[in-house]
Design a protein around this motif. Sequence first.
Motif: not given
Length: 106
Positions: A89-93, A98-99
Motif C-alpha cells: 500500500p502507498q500513502l498519498p504524498p 506527515a507520517a
Amino acid sequence: MCVGVPMQVIGSTGIVAQCQSGDLHEIVDLSLVGPVPDGTWLLTFLGAAREIITEDEAHKITAALEGLRSLMAGGDLGDAFADLESRGPQLPPHLAAAAAAGKTTA
C-alpha cells in the motif's frame, strides 16, 4: 455510486466527442477537459469526461472493471489487480510526508 469508464475519442467537434470502449459507443461532453485529438483516452462519468488518462491507465482501469464484473457473476478476479498486488500500500504524498514527520493525528 458513480463508476468511471475509460473511453477513447474516435471523433470530436469542439467540446463534444464520439468515444468508444469495446462495443460501447457514446457521446461525451468535453467541457471539463477541453478539446482533445482523436485517439485520446478519457476517464468518463455519466457521459462527461473528467480526466485525460494514458492508454496504460485506461487498460488497468478496464481490467479492474472486468475483474469486478467477473466476481459479481460468480467468477474470480483473475489478474485484474496485478499492478496493485505487486507492491505494498502507498500513502498519498501529503500523508506520507506527515507520517515521515511523525504526525499521527490530524
